[in-house]
Design a protein around this motif. Sequence first.
Motif, PDB file in Angstrom:
ATOM      1  N   ARG A  27      72.518  42.650  66.791  1.00 28.87           N
ATOM      2  CA  ARG A  27      72.156  41.536  65.910  1.00 28.87           C
ATOM      3  C   ARG A  27      70.806  40.944  66.315  1.00 28.87           C
ATOM      4  N   TYR A  28      70.550  40.838  67.619  1.00 35.21           N
ATOM      5  CA  TYR A  28      69.289  40.282  68.104  1.00 35.21           C
ATOM      6  C   TYR A  28      68.114  41.185  67.725  1.00 35.21           C
ATOM      7  N   VAL A  29      68.275  42.486  67.881  1.00 42.40           N
ATOM      8  CA  VAL A  29      67.205  43.421  67.523  1.00 42.40           C
ATOM      9  C   VAL A  29      66.922  43.335  66.023  1.00 42.40           C
ATOM     10  N   ALA A  30      67.962  43.219  65.211  1.00 41.85           N
ATOM     11  CA  ALA A  30      67.766  43.072  63.764  1.00 41.85           C
ATOM     12  C   ALA A  30      67.021  41.770  63.457  1.00 41.85           C
ATOM     13  N   HIS A  31      67.367  40.702  64.157  1.00 42.15           N
ATOM     14  CA  HIS A  31      66.699  39.412  63.963  1.00 42.15           C
ATOM     15  C   HIS A  31      65.219  39.500  64.330  1.00 42.15           C
ATOM     16  N   THR A  39      56.535  41.340  67.234  1.00 41.66           N
ATOM     17  CA  THR A  39      57.045  41.218  68.593  1.00 41.66           C
ATOM     18  C   THR A  39      57.976  42.388  68.902  1.00 41.66           C
ATOM     19  N   PRO A  40      57.736  43.106  70.005  1.00 45.11           N
ATOM     20  CA  PRO A  40      58.650  44.200  70.353  1.00 45.11           C
ATOM     21  C   PRO A  40      59.989  43.636  70.841  1.00 45.11           C
ATOM     22  N   ALA A  41      61.043  44.289  70.474  1.00 45.46           N
ATOM     23  CA  ALA A  41      62.378  43.857  70.915  1.00 45.46           C
ATOM     24  C   ALA A  41      62.553  44.218  72.390  1.00 45.46           C
ATOM     25  N   SER A  43      64.480  45.406  75.850  1.00 52.43           N
ATOM     26  CA  SER A  43      65.503  46.417  76.113  1.00 52.43           C
ATOM     27  C   SER A  43      66.851  45.716  76.245  1.00 52.43           C
ATOM     28  N   ARG A  44      67.911  46.497  76.205  1.00 56.66           N
ATOM     29  CA  ARG A  44      69.239  45.902  76.335  1.00 56.66           C
ATOM     30  C   ARG A  44      69.369  45.187  77.672  1.00 56.66           C
ATOM     31  N   ARG A  45      68.822  45.758  78.715  1.00 56.20           N
ATOM     32  CA  ARG A  45      68.886  45.140  80.044  1.00 56.20           C
ATOM     33  C   ARG A  45      68.170  43.796  80.059  1.00 56.20           C
ATOM     34  N   GLU A  46      66.974  43.760  79.466  1.00 59.17           N
ATOM     35  CA  GLU A  46      66.216  42.506  79.400  1.00 59.17           C
ATOM     36  C   GLU A  46      66.966  41.462  78.568  1.00 59.17           C
ATOM     37  N   PHE A  47      67.550  41.916  77.472  1.00 59.90           N
ATOM     38  CA  PHE A  47      68.314  41.014  76.618  1.00 59.90           C
ATOM     39  C   PHE A  47      69.495  40.412  77.386  1.00 59.90           C
ATOM     40  N   GLU A  48      70.240  41.247  78.093  1.00 58.30           N
ATOM     41  CA  GLU A  48      71.400  40.746  78.845  1.00 58.30           C
ATOM     42  C   GLU A  48      70.954  39.779  79.946  1.00 58.30           C
ATOM     43  N   ARG A  49      69.817  40.046  80.583  1.00 61.17           N
ATOM     44  CA  ARG A  49      69.302  39.140  81.612  1.00 61.17           C
ATOM     45  C   ARG A  49      68.927  37.802  80.999  1.00 61.17           C
ATOM     46  N   MET A  50      68.234  37.816  79.845  1.00 57.48           N
ATOM     47  CA  MET A  50      67.866  36.564  79.168  1.00 57.48           C
ATOM     48  C   MET A  50      69.125  35.781  78.789  1.00 57.48           C
ATOM     49  N   ARG A  51      70.106  36.482  78.286  1.00 54.44           N
ATOM     50  CA  ARG A  51      71.348  35.837  77.855  1.00 54.44           C
ATOM     51  C   ARG A  51      72.101  35.226  79.031  1.00 54.44           C
ATOM     52  N   THR A  52      72.167  35.957  80.136  1.00 54.99           N
ATOM     53  CA  THR A  52      72.844  35.443  81.326  1.00 54.99           C
ATOM     54  C   THR A  52      72.113  34.233  81.892  1.00 54.99           C
ATOM     55  N   ASP A  53      70.792  34.317  81.952  1.00 55.87           N
ATOM     56  CA  ASP A  53      69.999  33.179  82.449  1.00 55.87           C
ATOM     57  C   ASP A  53      70.222  31.942  81.584  1.00 55.87           C
ATOM     58  N   ARG A  54      70.233  32.135  80.268  1.00 54.16           N
ATOM     59  CA  ARG A  54      70.446  31.014  79.351  1.00 54.16           C
ATOM     60  C   ARG A  54      71.834  30.410  79.547  1.00 54.16           C
ATOM     61  N   GLN A  55      72.847  31.250  79.743  1.00 50.59           N
ATOM     62  CA  GLN A  55      74.205  30.751  79.951  1.00 50.59           C
ATOM     63  C   GLN A  55      74.339  30.011  81.275  1.00 50.59           C
TER      64      GLN A  55
END
Length: 66
Positions: A27-31, A39-41, A43-55
């Motif tokens: 969903r994030y890549v589609a957004h 803006t380049p999307a 990677s899944r690893r970077e996305f999970e790190r951003m999400r964990t940091d935000r949480q």
Amino acid sequence: MRSALRRAISSVRWYVRELTDESAYDRYVAHVGADHPDTPAPSRREFERMRTDRQEKDPRQGFRCC
């Protein structure tokens, strides 16, 4: 028969991915592609790190014992 079985398996797969939030990256890549095409999307690893940091920064997200 096979068509019905495939649909059932596909439905179960969709449900499990939504339940576990596995589809959040898709969903994030589609957004990013739709709203920010230059803006380049990440990677899944970077996305999970951003999400964990935000949480972890937000105390309402449940990273505490009580």
